[in-house]
Write a protein that holds these residues in place. Structure first.
Motif: not given
Length: 142
Positions: A63-65, A83-84, A101-103, A140-141
């Motif tokens: 899961s990527l934010g 979110r993808i 930015g990524t999380a 929300n991841i």
């Protein structure tokens, strides 16, 4: 804006080959592979003003934010976070241009994420902007 590059799979009696033939790697200077220790760990937020990244899931899913940074000194905490899900079965590569930015978090045990970057490691420390995982309120991841 980030976008996907679709890959494919060729199968025959010998097995299979996964590919992303439309990925032009002329700008790539390095790559690394990320494997989180567990399914709870969230890596992020890391943003790059200059560098761009390409993400490809080798195994499993993530899961990527994604958030487009509006102010590098103090981003708006209420920015929209997209979110993808990246899944190795979908065989697509995600291009994230500079300015984002990524999380991310692994969704399956032993998931591996291959990351390509367009600058060498010695430049990375000059373009590494990090924020606490709870900095962006719309994140929300799960």
């Amino acid at each position: 804006m980030f976008h996907f590059i679709q890959g494919g799979i060729a199968k025959d009696i010998r097995g299979q080959i996964r590919f992303v033939n439309d990925f032009d790697m002329k700008d790539v200077k390095r790559f690394y592979i990320i494997r989180n220790t567990d399914l709870e760990l969230i890596r992020g937020w890391r943003a790059h003003r200059i560098e761009q990244r390409w993400f490809y899931v080798l195994t499993g899913s993530f899961s990527l934010g994604l958030v487009e940074i509006d102010n590098w000194d103090k981003p708006n905490q209420e920015l929209e976070v997209q979110r993808i899900i990246l899944d190795s079965k979908e065989n697509k590569l995600l291009h994230v241009p500079s300015g984002y930015g990524t999380a991310f978090k692994a969704l399956e045990p032993n998931s591996e994420l291959l990351v390509f970057a367009d600058y060498h490691l010695d430049h990375a420390q000059l373009d590494d902007h990090t924020f606490n995982i709870d900095y962006f309120l719309n994140f929300n991841i799960d």
